[in-house]
Scaffold this active site. Structure first.
Site, mmCIF file in Angstrom:
data_model
loop_
_atom_site.group_PDB
_atom_site.id
_atom_site.type_symbol
_atom_site.label_atom_id
_atom_site.label_comp_id
_atom_site.label_asym_id
_atom_site.label_seq_id
_atom_site.Cartn_x
_atom_site.Cartn_y
_atom_site.Cartn_z
ATOM 1 N N LYS A 189 0.891 -1.181 0.000
ATOM 2 C CA LYS A 189 0.000 0.000 0.000
ATOM 3 C C LYS A 189 0.912 1.210 0.000
ATOM 4 O O LYS A 189 1.670 1.438 0.943
ATOM 5 C CB LYS A 189 -0.886 -0.012 1.257
ATOM 6 C CG LYS A 189 -2.233 0.652 1.075
ATOM 7 C CD LYS A 189 -2.192 2.156 0.847
ATOM 8 C CE LYS A 189 -2.043 2.927 2.133
ATOM 9 N NZ LYS A 189 -1.913 4.380 1.902
ATOM 10 N N ALA A 191 2.016 5.310 -0.129
ATOM 11 C CA ALA A 191 1.579 6.500 0.610
ATOM 12 C C ALA A 191 0.786 7.412 -0.327
ATOM 13 O O ALA A 191 1.089 7.509 -1.524
ATOM 14 C CB ALA A 191 2.791 7.234 1.163
ATOM 15 N N GLU A 192 -0.203 8.072 0.216
ATOM 16 C CA GLU A 192 -1.079 8.960 -0.557
ATOM 17 C C GLU A 192 -0.276 9.978 -1.379
ATOM 18 O O GLU A 192 -0.626 10.301 -2.506
ATOM 19 C CB GLU A 192 -2.018 9.751 0.378
ATOM 20 C CG GLU A 192 -3.051 8.929 1.115
ATOM 21 C CD GLU A 192 -2.548 8.290 2.408
ATOM 22 O OE1 GLU A 192 -1.347 7.948 2.503
ATOM 23 O OE2 GLU A 192 -3.376 8.116 3.315
ATOM 24 N N SER A 242 4.359 6.656 10.902
ATOM 25 C CA SER A 242 4.295 7.351 12.189
ATOM 26 C C SER A 242 4.039 6.381 13.340
ATOM 27 O O SER A 242 3.495 5.291 13.149
ATOM 28 C CB SER A 242 3.177 8.393 12.150
ATOM 29 O OG SER A 242 1.930 7.754 12.009
ATOM 30 N N GLU A 263 8.704 0.191 11.599
ATOM 31 C CA GLU A 263 9.778 1.197 11.571
ATOM 32 C C GLU A 263 9.096 2.541 11.766
ATOM 33 O O GLU A 263 8.412 3.024 10.870
ATOM 34 C CB GLU A 263 10.503 1.174 10.211
ATOM 35 C CG GLU A 263 11.255 -0.092 9.910
ATOM 36 C CD GLU A 263 12.487 -0.279 10.778
ATOM 37 O OE1 GLU A 263 12.910 0.671 11.486
ATOM 38 O OE2 GLU A 263 13.031 -1.387 10.769
ATOM 39 N N LEU A 264 9.284 3.126 12.942
ATOM 40 C CA LEU A 264 8.494 4.320 13.262
ATOM 41 C C LEU A 264 9.383 5.562 13.336
ATOM 42 O O LEU A 264 10.402 5.613 12.689
ATOM 43 C CB LEU A 264 7.716 4.067 14.544
ATOM 44 C CG LEU A 264 6.895 2.753 14.509
ATOM 45 C CD1 LEU A 264 6.201 2.506 15.831
ATOM 46 C CD2 LEU A 264 5.882 2.761 13.367
ATOM 47 N N GLY A 265 8.963 6.510 14.096
ATOM 48 C CA GLY A 265 9.628 7.815 14.035
ATOM 49 C C GLY A 265 10.922 7.897 14.820
ATOM 50 O O GLY A 265 11.455 6.904 15.315
ATOM 51 N N CYS A 298 13.279 9.755 9.197
ATOM 52 C CA CYS A 298 13.041 9.255 10.555
ATOM 53 C C CYS A 298 14.325 9.250 11.370
ATOM 54 O O CYS A 298 14.292 9.325 12.588
ATOM 55 C CB CYS A 298 12.395 7.882 10.517
ATOM 56 S SG CYS A 298 13.111 6.780 9.321
ATOM 57 N N LYS A 348 2.509 21.683 9.491
ATOM 58 C CA LYS A 348 3.056 21.119 10.727
ATOM 59 C C LYS A 348 4.453 21.695 11.010
ATOM 60 O O LYS A 348 4.745 22.143 12.118
ATOM 61 C CB LYS A 348 3.121 19.589 10.581
ATOM 62 C CG LYS A 348 3.736 18.848 11.748
ATOM 63 C CD LYS A 348 3.764 17.326 11.505
ATOM 64 C CE LYS A 348 4.688 16.652 12.502
ATOM 65 N NZ LYS A 348 4.850 15.226 12.295
ATOM 66 N N GLU A 400 8.648 14.662 17.013
ATOM 67 C CA GLU A 400 9.210 14.493 15.671
ATOM 68 C C GLU A 400 8.593 15.539 14.743
ATOM 69 O O GLU A 400 7.373 15.585 14.582
ATOM 70 C CB GLU A 400 8.903 13.089 15.141
ATOM 71 C CG GLU A 400 9.510 12.872 13.770
ATOM 72 C CD GLU A 400 9.315 11.454 13.230
ATOM 73 O OE1 GLU A 400 8.164 10.998 13.167
ATOM 74 O OE2 GLU A 400 10.323 10.828 12.874
ATOM 75 N N PHE A 402 9.824 16.133 11.435
ATOM 76 C CA PHE A 402 9.869 15.601 10.065
ATOM 77 C C PHE A 402 9.921 16.742 9.051
ATOM 78 O O PHE A 402 9.229 16.755 8.041
ATOM 79 C CB PHE A 402 8.650 14.698 9.806
ATOM 80 C CG PHE A 402 9.027 13.404 9.143
ATOM 81 C CD1 PHE A 402 9.754 12.448 9.820
ATOM 82 C CD2 PHE A 402 8.644 13.122 7.831
ATOM 83 C CE1 PHE A 402 10.112 11.243 9.217
ATOM 84 C CE2 PHE A 402 8.991 11.924 7.213
ATOM 85 C CZ PHE A 402 9.726 10.984 7.922
HETATM 86 P P1 NAI Z 1 1.377 7.717 8.469
HETATM 87 O O1 NAI Z 1 2.053 6.820 9.439
HETATM 88 O O2 NAI Z 1 -0.038 8.052 8.766
HETATM 89 O O3 NAI Z 1 1.442 7.086 7.002
HETATM 90 C C1 NAI Z 1 2.343 6.041 6.612
HETATM 91 C C2 NAI Z 1 1.573 5.017 5.803
HETATM 92 O O4 NAI Z 1 0.558 4.439 6.611
HETATM 93 C C3 NAI Z 1 0.855 5.593 4.590
HETATM 94 O O5 NAI Z 1 0.918 4.668 3.529
HETATM 95 C C4 NAI Z 1 -0.563 5.711 5.080
HETATM 96 O O6 NAI Z 1 -1.529 5.687 4.057
HETATM 97 C C5 NAI Z 1 -0.694 4.485 5.950
HETATM 98 N N1 NAI Z 1 -1.768 4.545 6.936
HETATM 99 C C6 NAI Z 1 -2.312 5.630 7.535
HETATM 100 N N2 NAI Z 1 -3.295 5.266 8.374
HETATM 101 C C7 NAI Z 1 -3.382 3.914 8.327
HETATM 102 C C8 NAI Z 1 -4.210 2.939 8.980
HETATM 103 N N3 NAI Z 1 -5.154 3.287 9.840
HETATM 104 N N4 NAI Z 1 -4.012 1.642 8.699
HETATM 105 C C9 NAI Z 1 -3.045 1.247 7.831
HETATM 106 N N5 NAI Z 1 -2.259 2.132 7.175
HETATM 107 C C10 NAI Z 1 -2.414 3.442 7.414
HETATM 108 O O7 NAI Z 1 2.271 9.015 8.334
HETATM 109 P P2 NAI Z 1 1.903 10.413 7.610
HETATM 110 O O8 NAI Z 1 0.483 10.742 7.893
HETATM 111 O O9 NAI Z 1 2.362 10.346 6.211
HETATM 112 O O10 NAI Z 1 2.873 11.423 8.380
HETATM 113 C C11 NAI Z 1 2.612 11.810 9.723
HETATM 114 C C12 NAI Z 1 3.895 11.860 10.503
HETATM 115 O O11 NAI Z 1 4.442 10.553 10.610
HETATM 116 C C13 NAI Z 1 5.025 12.667 9.879
HETATM 117 O O12 NAI Z 1 4.913 14.028 10.183
HETATM 118 C C14 NAI Z 1 6.230 12.044 10.503
HETATM 119 O O13 NAI Z 1 6.438 12.603 11.778
HETATM 120 C C15 NAI Z 1 5.851 10.598 10.654
HETATM 121 N N6 NAI Z 1 6.388 9.760 9.556
HETATM 122 C C16 NAI Z 1 7.449 8.949 9.811
HETATM 123 C C17 NAI Z 1 8.010 8.200 8.789
HETATM 124 C C18 NAI Z 1 9.178 7.309 9.016
HETATM 125 O O14 NAI Z 1 9.948 7.088 8.092
HETATM 126 N N7 NAI Z 1 9.347 6.714 10.173
HETATM 127 C C19 NAI Z 1 7.499 8.274 7.421
HETATM 128 C C20 NAI Z 1 6.345 9.113 7.260
HETATM 129 C C21 NAI Z 1 5.851 9.828 8.305
#
Ligand code: NAI
Ligand code: MG
Length: 498
Positions: A189, A191-192, A242, A263-265, A298, A348, A400, A402
């Site tokens: 899946k 990312a949007e 996240s 793998e989170l933040g 991250c 943000k 975080e 980001f």
């Molecule tokens: P997110 O964690 O919401 O999105 C990551 C992926 O999860 C996307 O593909 C999204 O569509 C999917 N997702 C969202 N809600 C879901 C659910 N309920 N069930 C299953 N999949 C779901 O992160 P987002 O909204 O892009 O960014 C928010 C914050 O997250 C950022 O500001 C940053 O702090 C952090 N982040 C950390 C990352 C890392 O590499 N560890 C990568 C992206 C964001």
């Protein structure tokens, strides 16, 4: 799908070509509902295409295709699976320029400093894991001389992979390559914000993979990601994103009793001792903060603890270095720093900078210049910011961001720096900069992080275990051990010869 696909070097044309499509069972198809959502160029905020809006019905179709493909795939010799996965790497390498341009267009990451680098290292993940296929070995166990007791590694079945937008290609590769080599089928899946480059990569890989083995859906997290995690036939979920979403994924997986990798933040510390080589530390801070990626990492070294003896020198040199970087159109070869990926992230990041500006005692140094080109007037550009002397308990110092925002704190006592570095819910990466071996060795053991480096700041590479402790995640990626632990289970077999 045809056996050869011509590269499309115009990313706008390629985005149009891929519009409205997902990849299910080897075919580029529209979502079952026919719905789409806009994909935006962050440098201009113009729409460059539409992504298929996948939902539960698409998840069902993709998982059904994966279940079917996996059975035949798992029966093939591991070496053959490895050979085909390595072949995927060669194909992606031949198309790296078009992939780089497309990911630059949709994410706002500068082509020269970031997108081309990401597309360039992509094949390495496939080559590395492809080569590990013969390591799918079991053991013989000295259990009873009258019995042959052994273990074998078996694939899990269908793996759900949920990926973010910041390094979409590489993070996808580090999940799908080991999963497929281990004998699993995958439903990704995307990312949007970044659906196209990964779709192109998966489309290209169809020229060697059997249909249904690798499927890619685009859509919203709750509507497409959540049903993928919840699907009864998905036996493993690997997620990067996240903390908040990671917890949702983990809870759903708990209900199904399936394993997850998360793998989170991060809020990674960088400690610069008074004896450090300041120029090297400054170069490390620029690389570590991923300013060329607008700080969207991250592992960003977003908390810098700098000894009072070198603090002012460090800050001045860091500011000068970032000032010298060119912010502009991601597709322009002159650009070092591109645009923030989305309006949501842009808002943000700016909120945190404003909190910094309003924090008593803090100094906010804005670096680099906004792009002058009027075409980029609506672009999501943010001047990298150094938040100097920001209170340690403030939101920008703890959460975080980001984005291109580094918090810089002055310290005089080493113990204070170590304690402050560890005073966080996160534990992804850490660095220490010193000429003193004793201090370095003490710090590498005491810093609470999955990845600690001394006097350098490298990025993710296959064969270096990658992943965090504390709220930064569960499980490591990028190694043989992670392939075996995360994408297989061990079966014990006893043959009684009596
Ligand atoms: P997110 O964690 O919401 O999105 C990551 C992926 O999860 C996307 O593909 C999204 O569509 C999917 N997702 C969202 N809600 C879901 C659910 N309920 N069930 C299953 N999949 C779901 O992160 P987002 O909204 O892009 O960014 C928010 C914050 O997250 C950022 O500001 C940053 O702090 C952090 N982040 C950390 C990352 C890392 O590499 N560890 C990568 C992206 C964001
Ligand atoms: Mg989200």
């Amino acid at each position: 799908m045809s056996s050869t696909i011509e590269p499309v070097l115009d990313p706008f044309a390629l985005a149009r070509e891929l519009s409205g499509k997902q990849l299910i069972d080897g075919q580029l198809v529209a979502s079952r509902s026919g719905r789409t959502f806009d994909v935006v160029n962050p440098a201009t905020q113009e729409t460059v295409g539409q992504a298929a809006w996948g939902d539960e019905a698409d998840v069902a179709a993709a998982v059904a295709a994966a279940v079917k493909a996996q059975k035949e795939w798992a029966r093939r010799p591991a070496r053959e699976r490895g050979r085909l996965v390595a072949e995927c790497g060669r194909i992606l390498d031949a198309h790296k320029e078009e992939i780089a341009r497309l990911v630059a267009l949709e994410t706002g990451k500068a082509l020269r400093t970031e997108s081309r680098v990401e597309a360039g290292v992509l094949s390495d993940a496939f080559t590395f894991f492809g080569g590990l296929a013969p390591e799918m070995k079991g053991e013989t166990v000295p259990f009873n001389p009258a019995m042959l007791t052994m273990t074998v590694r078996e694939p899990i079945g269908v793996v759900g992979a949920i990926i973010p937008w910041n390094v979409p290609l590489l993070l996808m590769a580090l999940k799908i390559a080991p999963a497929m080599v281990a004998g699993n089928a995958v439903v990704v899946k995307s990312a949007e914000e970044a659906p196209f480059a990964v779709l192109r990569a998966c489309q290209l890989m169809q020229t060697v993979l059997p249909p249904g083995l690798l499927n890619l859906l685009s859509g919203m997290g709750p509507e497409c990601g959540a049903p993928l995690v919840a699907h009864p036939k998905v036996g493993k979920v690997t997620f990067t994103g996240s903390v908040e979403t990671g917890k949702i994924v983990y809870k759903t997986a708990a209900d199904k009793l399936i394993p997850v990798t998360l793998e989170l933040g991060g809020k990674s510390p960088m400690i610069v001792m008074g004896d450090a080589d300041v120029d090297k530390a400054v170069a490390g801070a620029v690389a570590g903060m991923r300013f060329t990626r607008q700080g969207q990492s991250c592992t960003a070294s977003s908390r810098m603890y700098v000894h009072a003896d070198v603090h002012d020198d460090f800050v001045a040199k860091l500011k000068a270095k970032v000032d010298a970087m060119v912010m502009g159109d991601p597709l322009d070869e002159a650009t070092d720093i591109g645009a923030i990926v989305s309006r949501q992230q842009f808002d943000k990041v700016r909120t945190y900078i404003r909190i910094g500006e309003e924090s008593p005692g803090a100094t906010v140094l804005k670096c680099s210049a906004m792009p002058a080109d009027p075409k980029l007037g609506k672009g999501l550009f943010v001047q990298p910011a150094l938040l100097v002397d920001i209170p340690r308990d403030s939101a920008p110092a703890r959460e975080e961001i980001f984005g291109p925002v580094a918090c810089i704190f002055k310290f005089t006592e080493y113990e204070d720096a170590i304690q402050a570095a560890n005073d966080t819910e996160y534990g992804l990466a850490a660095t220490i900069w010193t000429r003193d071996l004793k201090t370095a060795m003490d710090a590498v053991h005491r810093l609470e992080a999955g990845f600690v480096q001394v006097n350098q700041n490298l990025v993710v590479q296959p064969n270096l275990s990658y992943g965090g402790v504390k709220a930064s995640g569960l499980g490591k990626e990028a190694t043989l051990e992670s392939m075996l632990e995360h994408f297989t289970h061990k079966k014990t077999i006893i043959i009684n010869m009596g």
